[in-house]
Design a protein around this motif. Structure first.
Motif, PDB file in Angstrom:
ATOM      1  N   ALA A   1      77.816  -3.300  13.761  1.00  0.00           N
ATOM      2  CA  ALA A   1      78.552  -3.908  14.872  1.00  0.00           C
ATOM      3  C   ALA A   1      78.656  -2.932  16.046  1.00  0.00           C
ATOM      4  N   ALA A   2      78.929  -1.663  15.746  1.00  0.00           N
ATOM      5  CA  ALA A   2      79.014  -0.662  16.812  1.00  0.00           C
ATOM      6  C   ALA A   2      77.672  -0.475  17.497  1.00  0.00           C
ATOM      7  N   GLU A   3      76.596  -0.560  16.733  1.00  0.00           N
ATOM      8  CA  GLU A   3      75.266  -0.446  17.331  1.00  0.00           C
ATOM      9  C   GLU A   3      74.984  -1.607  18.278  1.00  0.00           C
ATOM     10  N   GLN A   4      75.522  -2.787  17.953  1.00  0.00           N
ATOM     11  CA  GLN A   4      75.420  -3.910  18.888  1.00  0.00           C
ATOM     12  C   GLN A   4      76.114  -3.578  20.212  1.00  0.00           C
ATOM     13  N   VAL A   5      77.301  -3.008  20.106  1.00  0.00           N
ATOM     14  CA  VAL A   5      78.062  -2.653  21.304  1.00  0.00           C
ATOM     15  C   VAL A   5      77.311  -1.613  22.127  1.00  0.00           C
ATOM     16  N   LEU A   6      76.828  -0.580  21.477  1.00  0.00           N
ATOM     17  CA  LEU A   6      76.128   0.490  22.182  1.00  0.00           C
ATOM     18  C   LEU A   6      74.874  -0.015  22.875  1.00  0.00           C
ATOM     19  N   ALA A   7      74.204  -0.987  22.271  1.00  0.00           N
ATOM     20  CA  ALA A   7      72.996  -1.545  22.875  1.00  0.00           C
ATOM     21  C   ALA A   7      73.300  -2.313  24.154  1.00  0.00           C
ATOM     22  N   ARG A   8      74.555  -2.737  24.304  1.00  0.00           N
ATOM     23  CA  ARG A   8      74.957  -3.508  25.480  1.00  0.00           C
ATOM     24  C   ARG A   8      75.802  -2.688  26.452  1.00  0.00           C
ATOM     25  N   ALA A   9      75.755  -1.379  26.358  1.00  0.00           N
ATOM     26  CA  ALA A   9      76.630  -0.532  27.172  1.00  0.00           C
ATOM     27  C   ALA A   9      76.482  -0.807  28.662  1.00  0.00           C
ATOM     28  N   ASP A  10      75.273  -1.098  29.101  1.00  0.00           N
ATOM     29  CA  ASP A  10      75.058  -1.333  30.530  1.00  0.00           C
ATOM     30  C   ASP A  10      75.785  -2.573  31.033  1.00  0.00           C
ATOM     31  N   ASP A  11      76.139  -3.495  30.138  1.00  0.00           N
ATOM     32  CA  ASP A  11      76.861  -4.693  30.565  1.00  0.00           C
ATOM     33  C   ASP A  11      78.226  -4.350  31.174  1.00  0.00           C
ATOM     34  N   LEU A  12      78.762  -3.199  30.807  1.00  0.00           N
ATOM     35  CA  LEU A  12      80.079  -2.814  31.312  1.00  0.00           C
ATOM     36  C   LEU A  12      80.043  -2.394  32.776  1.00  0.00           C
ATOM     37  N   SER A  13      78.850  -2.155  33.302  1.00  0.00           N
ATOM     38  CA  SER A  13      78.764  -1.737  34.703  1.00  0.00           C
ATOM     39  C   SER A  13      79.270  -2.816  35.647  1.00  0.00           C
ATOM     40  N   ALA A  14      79.275  -4.070  35.203  1.00  0.00           N
ATOM     41  CA  ALA A  14      79.824  -5.147  36.030  1.00  0.00           C
ATOM     42  C   ALA A  14      81.302  -4.929  36.299  1.00  0.00           C
ATOM     43  N   TYR A  15      81.985  -4.273  35.355  1.00  0.00           N
ATOM     44  CA  TYR A  15      83.415  -3.994  35.524  1.00  0.00           C
ATOM     45  C   TYR A  15      83.643  -2.697  36.300  1.00  0.00           C
TER      46      TYR A  15
END
Length: 383
Positions: free
Chosen positions: A204-218
């Protein structure tokens, strides 16, 4: 957030150590679980006689982020073990030991410490021993050479459990140390564990890390405050998330935490047009109904684009479509669910820090706040 962005520097200090310590978490969780499994007989010999005592009290303690490990674990452990489990910070024990240990019953003090060199860490264990007729100590720490580990490694009434060496974070903020100690305590103290739990959490954490760039919207938006909300065990996560943002931005962003129900009773006034709200949804079907109520309220109040909903039940149709859904953890208790959830908070804090031109590995280069607390005088307890 890629490695190049994470390694940006200001004042010659990079964020690379903190970023690597966030990234390493799935791997060190697996190491911590394997190390604990290898000591299962020793652990059982220490814990089983204690847990057989019907009046045993368990106190989970630490300072700062280490204290929040206890805040996450105390409610679900109390339910699972059917006994009193309290989360009390070492800072409260040291300043008010007679009140914290007013009930002189057999007590297991579970101490969480990254370095084990904070003055309160050792003092809390000494005060428990002096105030109580029967005190035992389970020390969970990331530093084999810290004073706390050294004080207890040869005591017959203590057991020291060391985390993988890499979890003794080089960066200022506790990241992999927090999650590894939390996982270890849950595996050690909560009965009837799913043998595949650690792998599911790591995936599950690896899923989150793979999407780290999505947080740049915030982080691209001009927020000046972030509110974190969570119920039950997730309230401790909300508190840790708020601290991580405050630490890594060196106080340049205001952070706030509460429970979804408590937030309406005045604290909701913290919201303004430059607020981001982060809501952690409980996996408990009853509790999450209250979480979903505040989600709708927040989306209406500040706009859905300013509400980050984190959900471990990826197939729930009643959750906002833009929620951050994590697959594979729908049946996980809220306490271990904190592990993949907090990775989002860590990444968000790290990205805000870099965006503001701060230095996440050392947010306070002038020493106003230190990695290991300084300036604490431990006063002798008077008879």
């Amino acid at each position: 957030m890629n490695g190049e962005a994470a390694a940006e520097t200001t004042d010659g200090v990079s964020s690379l150590a903190t970023y690597q310590e966030v990234l390493q978490q799935p791997a060190v969780w697996r190491q911590a679980a394997a190390s604990l499994a290898a000591r299962s007989s020793e652990l059982a010999a220490f814990l089983e006689p204690l847990l057989a005592q019907p009046d045993l009290r368990i106190v989970l303690t630490g300072a700062g982020t280490s204290a929040f490990v206890g805040e996450v674990l105390a409610p679900p452990l109390s339910r699972r073990l059917r006994r009193r489990v309290d989360a009390i910070a070492t800072t409260d024990i040291v300043s008010n030991p007679r009140e914290m240990f007013a009930d002189d019953v057999p007590t297991l003090l579970v101490s969480f410490a990254r370095s084990g060199d904070s003055p309160e860490s050792v003092a809390a264990t000494q005060l428990a021993t002096s105030c109580l007729r029967a005190a035992h100590h389970l020390v969970i720490t990331c530093n084999a050479t810290g004073r706390l580990a050294r004080e207890h490694e040869r005591s017959a009434s203590s057991l020291v459990v060391l985390m993988p060496e890499a979890t003794n974070d080089r960066g200022f903020a506790m990241t992999s140390s927090f999650t590894s100690m939390l996982l270890t305590a849950w595996l050690a103290l909560a009965p009837d564990q799913d043998p595949g739990l650690t792998d599911r959490l790591a995936d599950a954490a690896e899923q989150v890390l793979a999407r780290a760039d999505d947080l740049s919207a915030y982080t691209a938006r001009r927020y000046d405050r972030v509110v974190y909300l969570g119920s039950g065990a997730l309230s401790g996560l909300a508190r840790e998330s708020a601290l991580k943002l405050l630490e890594l931005t060196a106080g340049k962003m205001i952070s706030f935490y509460d429970t979804p129900l408590g937030f309406r009773h005045g604290p909701k006034s913290v919201l303004n047009e430059r607020s981001l709200a982060v809501l952690y949804l409980s996996n408990d079907l009853y509790t999450r109904r209250y979480d979903q109520d505040i989600a709708m309220e927040l989306r209406a109040a500040i706009g859905p684009e300013n509400v980050l909903i984190v959900d471990g039940r990826s197939d729930d149709p009643d959750v906002a479509p833009e929620a951050w859904r994590i697959a594979g953890v729908a049946e996980v208790n809220d306490a271990p669910l904190v592990l993949p959830f907090v990775v989002i908070a860590q990444l968000l804090a790290l990205q805000f820090s870099v965006a503001l031109g701060r230095t996440p590995d050392n947010p306070f280069p002038d020493g106003e706040v230190n990695r290991v607390v300084q300036g604490v005088t431990i006063h002798p307890l008077q008879p």
